[in-house]
Design a protein around this motif. Sequence first.
Motif, short mmCIF file in Angstrom:
data_model
loop_
_atom_site.label_atom_id
_atom_site.label_comp_id
_atom_site.label_asym_id
_atom_site.label_seq_id
_atom_site.Cartn_x
_atom_site.Cartn_y
_atom_site.Cartn_z
N ASN A 89 0.66 -1.10 0.07
CA ASN A 89 -0.01 0.15 0.11
C ASN A 89 0.94 1.27 -0.18
O ASN A 89 0.53 2.18 -0.66
CB ASN A 89 -0.90 0.05 1.18
CG ASN A 89 -2.12 -1.05 1.13
OD1 ASN A 89 -2.33 -1.38 0.03
ND2 ASN A 89 -2.57 -1.39 2.01
N CYS A 92 2.15 1.70 -3.52
CA CYS A 92 0.96 2.24 -4.44
C CYS A 92 0.57 3.78 -3.99
O CYS A 92 0.16 4.57 -4.97
CB CYS A 92 -0.50 1.53 -4.02
SG CYS A 92 -0.49 -0.01 -4.82
N SER A 93 1.08 4.24 -2.91
CA SER A 93 0.90 5.64 -2.62
C SER A 93 2.20 6.52 -2.96
O SER A 93 2.25 7.51 -2.48
CB SER A 93 0.55 5.45 -1.07
OG SER A 93 -0.72 5.04 -0.66
N HIS A 94 3.10 5.65 -3.48
CA HIS A 94 4.44 6.21 -4.01
C HIS A 94 5.23 6.68 -2.63
O HIS A 94 5.73 7.98 -2.72
CB HIS A 94 4.27 7.38 -5.11
CG HIS A 94 3.63 6.93 -6.22
ND1 HIS A 94 3.16 7.67 -7.26
CD2 HIS A 94 3.43 5.52 -6.63
CE1 HIS A 94 2.73 6.78 -8.31
NE2 HIS A 94 2.98 5.52 -7.85
N LYS A 109 3.02 10.96 -9.86
CA LYS A 109 3.97 10.17 -11.04
C LYS A 109 5.51 10.39 -10.12
O LYS A 109 6.05 11.03 -9.78
CB LYS A 109 4.11 11.07 -12.22
CG LYS A 109 2.87 10.95 -12.75
CD LYS A 109 2.43 9.61 -13.47
CE LYS A 109 1.10 9.64 -14.55
NZ LYS A 109 1.12 8.18 -14.98
N LEU A 156 4.37 -5.99 -4.66
CA LEU A 156 3.36 -5.57 -5.34
C LEU A 156 2.64 -6.91 -5.63
O LEU A 156 1.66 -7.25 -5.44
CB LEU A 156 3.50 -4.61 -6.48
CG LEU A 156 3.36 -3.07 -6.42
CD1 LEU A 156 3.64 -2.51 -7.60
CD2 LEU A 156 2.29 -2.62 -5.44
N LYS A 167 -5.83 -3.38 -7.87
CA LYS A 167 -5.04 -2.20 -7.69
C LYS A 167 -3.61 -2.24 -8.11
O LYS A 167 -2.86 -1.53 -8.38
CB LYS A 167 -5.60 -1.30 -6.51
CG LYS A 167 -4.76 -1.87 -5.31
CD LYS A 167 -5.24 -0.86 -4.35
CE LYS A 167 -4.46 -1.47 -2.82
NZ LYS A 167 -4.81 -0.19 -1.73
N TYR A 168 -3.10 -3.56 -7.47
CA TYR A 168 -1.78 -3.80 -7.32
C TYR A 168 -1.14 -4.08 -8.84
O TYR A 168 0.05 -3.52 -9.16
CB TYR A 168 -1.48 -5.16 -6.41
CG TYR A 168 -1.61 -4.69 -5.01
CD1 TYR A 168 -1.16 -3.58 -4.29
CD2 TYR A 168 -2.88 -5.40 -4.50
CE1 TYR A 168 -1.48 -3.45 -2.98
CE2 TYR A 168 -3.17 -5.31 -2.94
CZ TYR A 168 -2.49 -4.12 -2.41
OH TYR A 168 -3.10 -3.87 -1.03
N GLU A 171 -1.12 -0.86 -10.50
CA GLU A 171 -0.02 -0.05 -10.14
C GLU A 171 1.32 -0.38 -10.92
O GLU A 171 2.25 0.04 -11.30
CB GLU A 171 0.38 0.05 -8.77
CG GLU A 171 1.52 0.80 -8.33
CD GLU A 171 1.60 2.03 -8.39
OE1 GLU A 171 2.63 2.73 -8.39
OE2 GLU A 171 0.34 2.84 -8.42
N ASP A 174 1.13 0.97 -14.50
CA ASP A 174 1.23 2.04 -14.52
C ASP A 174 2.74 2.58 -14.39
O ASP A 174 3.52 3.39 -15.26
CB ASP A 174 0.55 2.83 -13.51
CG ASP A 174 -1.13 3.05 -13.81
OD1 ASP A 174 -1.35 2.42 -15.15
OD2 ASP A 174 -1.73 3.30 -13.00
N GLU A 175 3.46 1.82 -13.34
CA GLU A 175 4.83 2.32 -13.07
C GLU A 175 5.80 1.78 -14.43
O GLU A 175 6.66 2.78 -14.78
CB GLU A 175 5.17 1.64 -11.83
CG GLU A 175 4.78 2.19 -10.48
CD GLU A 175 5.39 1.62 -9.32
OE1 GLU A 175 6.73 1.24 -9.45
OE2 GLU A 175 4.93 1.70 -8.34
#
Length: 653
Positions: A89, A92-94, A109, A156, A167-168, A171, A174-175
């Motif tokens: 988590n 995911c929150s960077h 980003k 992840l 969501k994982y 992520e 997206d990354e």
Amino acid sequence: MRELASKVKRLKTLSVEEAVKKIAIKLYEIPYYKFRKERIKLKPITVNSDPFFSFIPDYQFFFNSNDKGNLINKIKSIDAHDQIIDDANKICSHVFNLLGSGDVFLGGKIPWNKDFKSGYIWENEFYKDIKIVDLNNNADVKVPWELSRFQHLFTLGKAYWITGNEKYAIEFVDEIDDWIEKNPVEMSVNWTCTMDVGIRAVNWIAASSFFKESKSINENFWLKFNKSLYLHGRYIKKNLENKSVHTGNHYLSNIVGLVWLGIYFNSFTISDVNKRNHPKKWLEYGLEEMEKEMFVQNNPDGTNYEASTSYHRLVTELFLITTIMCKKNDIYFTKNYMGRLEKTCEFIMNITKPNGLSPIIGDADDGRLLILSNYSTWIRNDFRHLLGIAGELFDRDDFRYYGKEYSEDAFWIHQNFKNVVEKPKPLTSIDYKDGGYYILRNDRVYCCIRCGELSFRGEGVHSHNDQLSFELNVDGEDFIVDPGTYIYTSDYKMRNLFRSTAMHNTVQIEGQEQNVFEEKNLFYMKEQTFARNLKFNNSFFEGEHVGYKEKIGVTHNRKIFLKEDRIIFRDVLDGINNNTNWGMFSLLNLSPNVTKDIRNKTIYLQSKQSVITFHCTNYELANSFVSNGYGEINENQKFIIPFYENIQIEIMF
């Protein structure tokens, strides 16, 4: 001019053959890269998509997705569930904690090309033109490199399997999408170090095993993912870090990356490719070089020739994890190779202190290949995560026992691993003459002494001025410690402080360094100590070094006697003139956890549970620093004890 002068000076240390080879390489590279840069400006590097549309990786990873349910149940049984979800988590929150930064939110980003600790950004340009180190600022290129290794993706993946939450997976996509877009091949700071390209490829491959059946990930992503991985392989093969006289963990990371990519792409075919730079050649070359480098980089006694315990951990991990990956895919190494690998793991077991930590001797940058557990909280000076894995590979209960606190690491590599609760026979005193480590120990005491060759056969790349220095642990608690490394290029003054003689538990004379180093040449130290062991047994060490011989005509001899209730350190300086007023000091760095009480010239050092004492009539106390991980720094104190021809310190417990 300073940089050029340093290079010329370094060139003069090489043999004629080595110097000619180095110059020839440079003469070739200058026009080649000039042409390549102009070509990439006109046409960015890519590869035809057609062969990748039908490509499905066909290899065996450490675990099989068909066993997913069973694997999840086992993870829950070892109480790793909550830590995995919390770490995932944060990712995911960077929010990341890298290289001593503490938890930092990196924004919506991720800034892949930024040292988020200093705020410095490396703008995209041709990778050979990027200045990665500037000692005039506090930027640390290791920060974007570390982030771009993607070692967080494995966590992840674990969270995705445990929860089934897409969501994982999103992520993950997206990354990688964002990184590929922001880091064109050969056009960003994250293409300037081949080591990091290799480690990134390994982590992408490892994480992909969790997500390959995700309904949130479409074919277009896997097409882009595989194309980028393929270009990683091509890049590594063309940019191998083997141009210096000695190879090290960088080159090993290169060839490990090629082996993993070669296995991943073992069923891939592509026609319009250089015959020397395609997956089958990557694997063939990587395997051949791994077999060779095992014996180049690791001494017969299992120690690593970079003369650093932290880099020993990294090199062992690179070999160990990749060897198991090869075995899963019916690729095997020679008996001699496996024997040397086993010895590297034995060294980790034997150098581990009773509290589970390793002394950080020489340089340390927290380097890892795969972070299989405790992503945000792993302990930088605890190397036992490799022992449980090694225990299964070599079927050794002593490895299993000492690595038992890292069952999650062993689980992801082996799944069906053996739990060992019965303590093996106690570890005893042992010498590692090839590497220059000597460990005196009994039921209560652990004392590790440094006495040996500088890193890379005397080049001193990762060495500190720590000859005849020691660490002392009594009743499982640290009292006298090595200061560690703290930082590299972002603060060259602190880099030099941490590798200086004055920071180590040895003898310093008149501010002299054991081995001279240049202020801004941060990874070179001319060997002058030529330390050697004179005698070693279960309760005695004697060694000497000649680092002061040419400077002031003095040889430092140290004897250490281990008794049942005390340990005695006796220093003799041969060549001292009684009329000389040199300042000579024996140095003792205290663990930050130690408190002191001084009564009638008797010094009592108190840790959590234990007390040690020694008598001293003349001393100073000074503030100093200790670092347990890269970028981390803690305050401590050290004793500075003056003497003339000789001194004896008797520590009782």
